[in-house]
Design a protein around this motif. Sequence first.
Motif, PDB file in Angstrom:
ATOM      1  N   VAL A  89     -35.636  52.204  48.174  1.00 37.51           N
ATOM      2  CA  VAL A  89     -34.895  53.014  47.197  1.00 37.51           C
ATOM      3  C   VAL A  89     -33.481  53.254  47.713  1.00 37.51           C
ATOM      4  O   VAL A  89     -33.273  53.491  48.918  1.00 37.51           O
ATOM      5  N   ALA A  90     -32.517  53.214  46.819  1.00 35.47           N
ATOM      6  CA  ALA A  90     -31.147  53.628  47.126  1.00 35.47           C
ATOM      7  C   ALA A  90     -30.817  54.855  46.286  1.00 35.47           C
ATOM      8  O   ALA A  90     -31.071  54.876  45.077  1.00 35.47           O
ATOM      9  N   VAL A  99     -24.104  56.375  50.243  1.00 32.49           N
ATOM     10  CA  VAL A  99     -25.400  56.017  49.665  1.00 32.49           C
ATOM     11  C   VAL A  99     -26.469  56.117  50.749  1.00 32.49           C
ATOM     12  O   VAL A  99     -26.227  55.786  51.917  1.00 32.49           O
ATOM     13  N   VAL A 100     -27.657  56.579  50.363  1.00 33.46           N
ATOM     14  CA  VAL A 100     -28.781  56.663  51.281  1.00 33.46           C
ATOM     15  C   VAL A 100     -29.777  55.560  50.932  1.00 33.46           C
ATOM     16  O   VAL A 100     -30.275  55.497  49.797  1.00 33.46           O
ATOM     17  N   TYR A 101     -30.057  54.685  51.921  1.00 41.57           N
ATOM     18  CA  TYR A 101     -31.077  53.654  51.762  1.00 41.57           C
ATOM     19  C   TYR A 101     -32.381  54.169  52.373  1.00 41.57           C
ATOM     20  O   TYR A 101     -32.406  54.651  53.520  1.00 41.57           O
ATOM     21  N   ARG A 141     -31.002  54.508  56.360  1.00 46.93           N
ATOM     22  CA  ARG A 141     -29.622  54.431  56.834  1.00 46.93           C
ATOM     23  C   ARG A 141     -28.672  54.939  55.746  1.00 46.93           C
ATOM     24  O   ARG A 141     -29.032  54.989  54.569  1.00 46.93           O
ATOM     25  N   LEU A 142     -27.457  55.285  56.158  1.00 47.03           N
ATOM     26  CA  LEU A 142     -26.378  55.632  55.241  1.00 47.03           C
ATOM     27  C   LEU A 142     -25.464  54.431  55.064  1.00 47.03           C
ATOM     28  O   LEU A 142     -25.141  53.732  56.037  1.00 47.03           O
ATOM     29  N   VAL A 143     -25.058  54.181  53.827  1.00 45.02           N
ATOM     30  CA  VAL A 143     -23.990  53.229  53.529  1.00 45.02           C
ATOM     31  C   VAL A 143     -22.778  54.069  53.163  1.00 45.02           C
ATOM     32  O   VAL A 143     -22.741  54.698  52.103  1.00 45.02           O
ATOM     33  N   ARG A 144     -21.806  54.107  54.040  1.00 43.21           N
ATOM     34  CA  ARG A 144     -20.637  54.966  53.858  1.00 43.21           C
ATOM     35  C   ARG A 144     -19.540  54.225  53.093  1.00 43.21           C
ATOM     36  O   ARG A 144     -19.561  52.993  53.000  1.00 43.21           O
ATOM     37  N   ALA A 189     -27.821  44.908  54.233  1.00 44.23           N
ATOM     38  CA  ALA A 189     -29.246  44.639  54.438  1.00 44.23           C
ATOM     39  C   ALA A 189     -30.093  45.376  53.410  1.00 44.23           C
ATOM     40  O   ALA A 189     -29.962  46.578  53.217  1.00 44.23           O
ATOM     41  N   ALA A 190     -30.944  44.636  52.730  1.00 41.61           N
ATOM     42  CA  ALA A 190     -31.971  45.169  51.826  1.00 41.61           C
ATOM     43  C   ALA A 190     -32.993  44.066  51.632  1.00 41.61           C
ATOM     44  O   ALA A 190     -32.698  42.880  51.861  1.00 41.61           O
ATOM     45  N   GLU A 191     -34.172  44.436  51.214  1.00 42.95           N
ATOM     46  CA  GLU A 191     -35.202  43.420  50.999  1.00 42.95           C
ATOM     47  C   GLU A 191     -35.055  42.758  49.634  1.00 42.95           C
ATOM     48  O   GLU A 191     -35.092  41.538  49.513  1.00 42.95           O
ATOM     49  N   ARG A 192     -34.883  43.578  48.588  1.00 40.61           N
ATOM     50  CA  ARG A 192     -34.849  43.036  47.231  1.00 40.61           C
ATOM     51  C   ARG A 192     -33.725  43.635  46.390  1.00 40.61           C
ATOM     52  O   ARG A 192     -33.189  43.000  45.497  1.00 40.61           O
TER      53      ARG A 192
END
Length: 277
Positions: free
Chosen positions: A48-49, A80-82, A111-114, A141-144
Amino acid sequence: MTSRDHLRPDAAGQVDLTPASAGWTHLSFGVVTLDGAAHDGHTGANEVAVVPQQGALHVTVRGATHDVSRRGVFEELPTVVYLPPGTAYRVEGTGTFAHGGAPATGTLPVRLVRPEDIQVEMRGGANATRQVSHVLGPDQAAERLLVYEVYTPSGNWSGWPPHRHDGQLSSLYIEETYHYRVQPAHGWAIHRNYSPEDGDDEALVARDGDVILSRRGYHPVAAAPGSNVYYLNFMAGEATGDARRTPPVDEPDWGWMRQDWGGRALALPIPVRAGQK
């Protein structure tokens, strides 16, 4: 006329879309507006993002609290929070955020995406110029999941040339949601979903807060003059890992515009008689 692919937020500013309600396989999406309350979520079997849109917001996950406040989508890029599968989280504060997910195995950590991590791309040209922010693009980086924020200035087009990623014409199958914000709030855009092979052709008026699904065919967007248009794209489908870099397939009639963004525009004024200047 209403469309199953066109959703409006409810009176509380919420949107809740699941694969079952959408009639597809992979992608979930939601919008939540908080007024000092808390939203408790759990990712379940999904990655989830969480993408803040506006307000003073904090996300607590695994004992750590992260400030994801944002002045607004037209003001600054998000933090954003992954979240991987099997993760409980809480969002608190006053404001609006979106969240979306897709099935994953859990190979990546929280992780955070800043803002400084987000690649910003100016795409197109002439009156098809727009900004694409790779919030969770294939470089992240993400799976899908894939997540983008797109800005289309007044009178401009985006999603151009029209392209598809529905498993047709050798494209990968990827589901997609568009969450619209418009400046000013009474502005609007036109979102067209069309698939010549299926005979589907639908032009939808996108207003501030709307969510539109792209489940098949081509899906360009035009911002009305005087309307600056943002949309948040969540995407997920058969592409995983590095395959998320696979480009969509352009509509054959319009692919040439990648080499001529001027579009062979008509010169005005039209002369009264041939040969007159």
